[in-house]
Design an enzyme around this catalytic site. Sequence first.
Site, PDB file in Angstrom:
ATOM      1  N   GLU A 115      46.328  37.939  24.161  1.00 22.56           N
ATOM      2  CA  GLU A 115      46.213  38.729  25.384  1.00 22.56           C
ATOM      3  C   GLU A 115      47.573  38.859  26.049  1.00 22.56           C
ATOM      4  O   GLU A 115      48.550  38.225  25.636  1.00 22.56           O
ATOM      5  CB  GLU A 115      45.204  38.074  26.340  1.00 22.56           C
ATOM      6  CG  GLU A 115      43.781  38.069  25.784  1.00 22.56           C
ATOM      7  CD  GLU A 115      42.794  37.393  26.717  1.00 22.56           C
ATOM      8  OE1 GLU A 115      43.220  36.708  27.650  1.00 22.56           O
ATOM      9  OE2 GLU A 115      41.584  37.559  26.506  1.00 22.56           O
ATOM     10  N   HIS A 240      43.090  43.368  38.918  1.00 22.88           N
ATOM     11  CA  HIS A 240      43.019  44.097  37.653  1.00 22.88           C
ATOM     12  C   HIS A 240      43.158  45.579  37.978  1.00 22.88           C
ATOM     13  O   HIS A 240      42.488  46.079  38.883  1.00 22.88           O
ATOM     14  CB  HIS A 240      41.685  43.829  36.944  1.00 22.88           C
ATOM     15  CG  HIS A 240      41.678  44.281  35.523  1.00 22.88           C
ATOM     16  ND1 HIS A 240      41.602  45.621  35.176  1.00 22.88           N
ATOM     17  CD2 HIS A 240      41.744  43.600  34.358  1.00 22.88           C
ATOM     18  CE1 HIS A 240      41.628  45.722  33.854  1.00 22.88           C
ATOM     19  NE2 HIS A 240      41.715  44.505  33.342  1.00 22.88           N
ATOM     20  N   ARG A 287      50.475  44.849  34.047  1.00 24.14           N
ATOM     21  CA  ARG A 287      49.309  44.919  34.940  1.00 24.14           C
ATOM     22  C   ARG A 287      49.712  45.048  36.413  1.00 24.14           C
ATOM     23  O   ARG A 287      49.156  45.864  37.160  1.00 24.14           O
ATOM     24  CB  ARG A 287      48.449  43.672  34.746  1.00 24.14           C
ATOM     25  CG  ARG A 287      47.236  43.608  35.629  1.00 24.14           C
ATOM     26  CD  ARG A 287      46.463  42.310  35.409  1.00 24.14           C
ATOM     27  NE  ARG A 287      45.786  42.277  34.122  1.00 24.14           N
ATOM     28  CZ  ARG A 287      44.957  41.315  33.741  1.00 24.14           C
ATOM     29  NH1 ARG A 287      44.716  40.307  34.547  1.00 24.14           N
ATOM     30  NH2 ARG A 287      44.371  41.343  32.564  1.00 24.14           N
ATOM     31  N   HIS A 348      40.587  40.073  41.148  1.00 28.93           N
ATOM     32  CA  HIS A 348      40.193  39.514  39.862  1.00 28.93           C
ATOM     33  C   HIS A 348      40.185  37.988  39.863  1.00 28.93           C
ATOM     34  O   HIS A 348      39.217  37.374  39.435  1.00 28.93           O
ATOM     35  CB  HIS A 348      41.158  40.038  38.796  1.00 28.93           C
ATOM     36  CG  HIS A 348      40.755  39.753  37.387  1.00 28.93           C
ATOM     37  ND1 HIS A 348      39.506  40.038  36.893  1.00 28.93           N
ATOM     38  CD2 HIS A 348      41.460  39.210  36.348  1.00 28.93           C
ATOM     39  CE1 HIS A 348      39.442  39.696  35.613  1.00 28.93           C
ATOM     40  NE2 HIS A 348      40.598  39.180  35.262  1.00 28.93           N
ATOM     41  N   ARG A 383      48.441  34.117  37.284  1.00 28.99           N
ATOM     42  CA  ARG A 383      47.734  33.416  36.204  1.00 28.99           C
ATOM     43  C   ARG A 383      47.986  34.075  34.851  1.00 28.99           C
ATOM     44  O   ARG A 383      47.909  35.289  34.709  1.00 28.99           O
ATOM     45  CB  ARG A 383      46.233  33.436  36.492  1.00 28.99           C
ATOM     46  CG  ARG A 383      45.387  32.807  35.415  1.00 28.99           C
ATOM     47  CD  ARG A 383      43.913  33.004  35.715  1.00 28.99           C
ATOM     48  NE  ARG A 383      43.524  34.398  35.643  1.00 28.99           N
ATOM     49  CZ  ARG A 383      42.686  34.912  34.738  1.00 28.99           C
ATOM     50  NH1 ARG A 383      42.154  34.129  33.821  1.00 28.99           N
ATOM     51  NH2 ARG A 383      42.383  36.175  34.748  1.00 28.99           N
TER      52      ARG A 383
END
Length: 518
Positions: A115, A240, A287, A348, A383
Amino acid sequence: MTADYLVIGSGIAGLTFSVKIAEKFPERNIVIVTKASEDESNTKYAQGGVAIVLNKEEDSFKKHIEDTLIAGDGLCDKEVVEMVVKEGPQRLEELLLWGANFDVNDAGKFDLGKEGGHSEYRIVHHKDITGYEIERALLHRAHQLKNISILPHHFAIDLVTNHHIKNTSSEKLTCYGAYVLDQKSGQIFTIKANSTLLASGGIGCVYGHTTNPVIATGDGIAMAYRAKARIKDMEFVQFHPTALYQAKGESSFLISEAVRGFGAYLRNKKGNRFMPDYDERAELASRDIVSQSIDSELKKSGDTHVYLDCTHLDLDAFKNHFPNIYNKCLEHHIDIKTDWIPVIPASHYLCGGIQVDKEGKTTINNLFACGECSRTGLHGANRLASNSLLEALVYAHNIFRYHAELNCENIDVSIPDWNDEGTTIPEEHVLIQHNLKQLQALMRDYVGIVRSNKRLKRAIKHLDLIYTEVEDLYRESKITTSLCELRNMINVSHLIIRQSLDRTENKGGYFNLDNLKK
């Protein structure tokens, strides 16, 4: 009710601790309080997996540690990162013993995923419902242990501490349990406990548009805050960039970032493809950049959402790669062959929370915290994907180990009953809903992805008005879950705003326009 161990929350953090302590001490009782059904938690909705170094030939603890430190943007506690990463394989073994299943490849080895932010393939997963599978296995094991009692549809209202108790001998602030509402009967009772663990999940519903379930209202953090525990790093809320926009309710369905990798374009309401104006990577930017760019477009236009355009893509290939997304869109009458998908950034994950040490201890005696409600130092300012389930497993184990080595003393105090004299049943639920919508709009508009000191100070003024009205309602009314949740979300919002103003440099998921001028 009395308990040796009171656990508030039935996700991966609370269940892991409960199972371990129940197996170690079959003569002691564990009470798990959870406000919805026993399987409803943030864990259940965790799609990705658990980041664990297993392939030592290509991967290493050092690489996972470095990836975590980079994501945390200089604010991680390196000792905590090293501890969590290195304990991963052992914690996975325990999940397997409890019956959790994870995907394997044709060779019979774990089918490891990769990821964003990870330098190697190290994500152990069960299809795209890893959290659901872990929750299933843990609940199954918990039901096999006779000294675990699970109380579904029970809402923890407040922690019991020194200020509730007359003539307490404890000089240091101490937790003695909690006041709990049985949501079906309306009765409020006390659970006196030798040790209390907050494992209550996240805060996503503060923003309304969230990938979290509706139970994620920051209850544990708010209770700890009111009890005077130390709360830290609340400004670091991870968003997100593309959740399906739903005008009538919370956005909880993710439109995977892989869709943009597949070639989809982001467009505003006028049809303009705007990402090339913000970053040379366009839709393939990271992101945080994509989220900030969408936020900028929405603030300029006043629109509620932007669009993801997939109409130029090969439809058969899209269906093959993203069958769930395709079907979900059809459920909402969106045909991706001809229609753009309405999307919006959604809250998120919270990187901050109740400050704990390596053993999960808070700044209050006999009170522990684990999972998303805790601030361990692992995540820093942002994170790394799939580190959250790993963190919960490791810290639940550490809290268990602490209790196994040091027996908790029996609490010998008299706790007064909950006093609701002079209160009445709220006649108009509309007051609670009105203030909830105001709060969520306030947080989205003033305390979202891109912040400024001006907007944050305005947010404080608006929040004070909501706070005053809700506190008046709380004092006058019989307790209801929705009223308590709103009160908790107001506390959490206050913490996010105040700690945002204290942050004088942009780090990780925190971005303030005024910090660019320094």
